[in-house]
Design an enzyme around this catalytic site. Structure first.
Site, short mmCIF file in Angstrom:
data_model
loop_
_atom_site.label_atom_id
_atom_site.label_comp_id
_atom_site.label_asym_id
_atom_site.label_seq_id
_atom_site.Cartn_x
_atom_site.Cartn_y
_atom_site.Cartn_z
CG ASP A 161 -4.15 8.83 -12.12
OD1 ASP A 161 -4.57 8.30 -11.07
OD2 ASP A 161 -4.90 9.36 -12.97
CG ASN A 210 -4.34 11.27 -5.04
OD1 ASN A 210 -3.52 11.38 -5.95
ND2 ASN A 210 -5.04 10.16 -4.85
CD GLU A 262 -4.57 4.08 -1.39
OE1 GLU A 262 -4.75 4.45 -0.22
OE2 GLU A 262 -5.46 4.12 -2.27
CG ASP A 317 -1.89 1.14 1.25
OD1 ASP A 317 -2.97 0.96 0.66
OD2 ASP A 317 -1.58 2.20 1.83
#
Length: 310
Positions: free
Chosen positions: A195, A186, A222, A178
């Site tokens: 991304d 973000n 993620e 993770d």
């Protein structure tokens, strides 16, 4: 897409034919189109396909041992070979014989004596269809953003590798990984940059899982997973550590992280402690939770003690 599948040189055709003359004729006809392997019996054909599935089979009807029809039916009955198209090459082209070909699972038949142009065109057509189907199947299993396999394919491969490991008495290990503080990333840099981070993680995973049977998957958001067949937990831990180190070394700026760069945490589990696929996943997830709890940017190998601390 069909018109784009023009290069068939990497396709493998298995010729099942006990006549040396017919073997030579067919090999010469197909020499410029694809790779041709030859066996002389239905039994050999089944053994060959179980070891390395060809893209197409050209099957003689009458063979020493089991007939071509019987071999075709046996191949159709096995999940690992059921999708291999079979073309019968036979002088039996009457209506009843044609019906038997279709009933056995064949996709086509070619009459003897062989007409070279007919043989080449039929083989070319079915190889194109097979290659197109393989591409479509691959696209349906690949995550569009990262290029690694998706969750759907993970579920399928997990079950398959687990069963194979049980039969062969080998260890299946897995990693769940993770990206640390990804929501903060973000929020700070925007989703397009986020991304790009996920694509970078996928590249590291691919670099660190190079064996043919190893698989990297986008598990969700993620989170990523890696399946490592025939891999003891110690080796899986080392691979996970290489992934974590590889991502850290990319040095992707992350102002909201205590490490100042993008990092990830990982949990490792193996069938050494898991009795079924669901438990294997749960144990990797538990180890990931421990890695997060203990400071992130690290790998934790599952231990039964972890379950007591949750």
């Amino acid at each position: 897409m069909f018109n784009d599948v023009d290069d068939l040189s990497d396709c493998k055709v298995l010729l099942v034919e006990d006549s040396v003359i017919n073997q030579k004729i067919i090999q010469v006809c197909l020499a410029d189109l694809c790779d041709v392997a030859v066996v002389e019996s239905g039994e050999e054909a089944i053994e060959y396909c179980l070891q390395s599935a060809p893209d197409l089979i050209l099957m003689d009807w009458i063979l020493t041992g089991i007939t071509g029809l019987e071999a075709c039916k046996l191949l159709q009955s096995k999940p690992s070979t059921a999708n291999i198209p079979v073309i019968f090459v036979t002088s039996n082209v009457g209506e009843s014989q044609q019906e038997e070909c279709w009933d056995a699972g064949a996709v086509d038949f070619i009459g003897k004596p062989i007409v070279a142009r007919t043989l080449v065109n039929r083989v070319k057509t079915h190889l194109k269809y097979k290659k197109q189907a393989d591409l479509l199947r691959e696209y349906s299993y690949v995550d569009g953003l990262t290029g690694v396999f998706n969750r759907r394919y993970f579920s399928q491969e997990m079950d398959r590798h687990y069963r194979q490991g049980q039969r062969a008495n080998t260890t299946l290990s897995m990693i769940i990984l993770d990206v640390d503080n990804f929501k903060k990333y973000n929020d700070h840099y925007g989703h397009l940059k986020g991304d790009d981070v996920l694509k970078s993680v996928a590249k590291v995973l691919k670099h660190c899982t190079r064996r043919p049977l190893d698989g990297a998957f986008r598990y969700g958001g993620e989170e990523f997973a890696v399946l490592l067949p025939n891999t003891p937990k110690e080796a899986a831990f080392e691979i996970a550590q290489n992934i974590i180190n590889g991502l850290h070394q990319l040095g992707i700026e992350h102002a909201e992280s205590p490490f100042d760069v993008v990092t990830a945490s990982a949990g490792v589990s193996s069938t050494h402690t898991a009795s079924d696929p669901a438990e294997l996943i749960k144990q990797a997830d538990t180890a990931l939770y421990e890695a997060k709890k203990n400071g992130r940017n690290r790998v934790i190998e599952f231990s039964p003690e972890h379950e007591k601390s949750i």
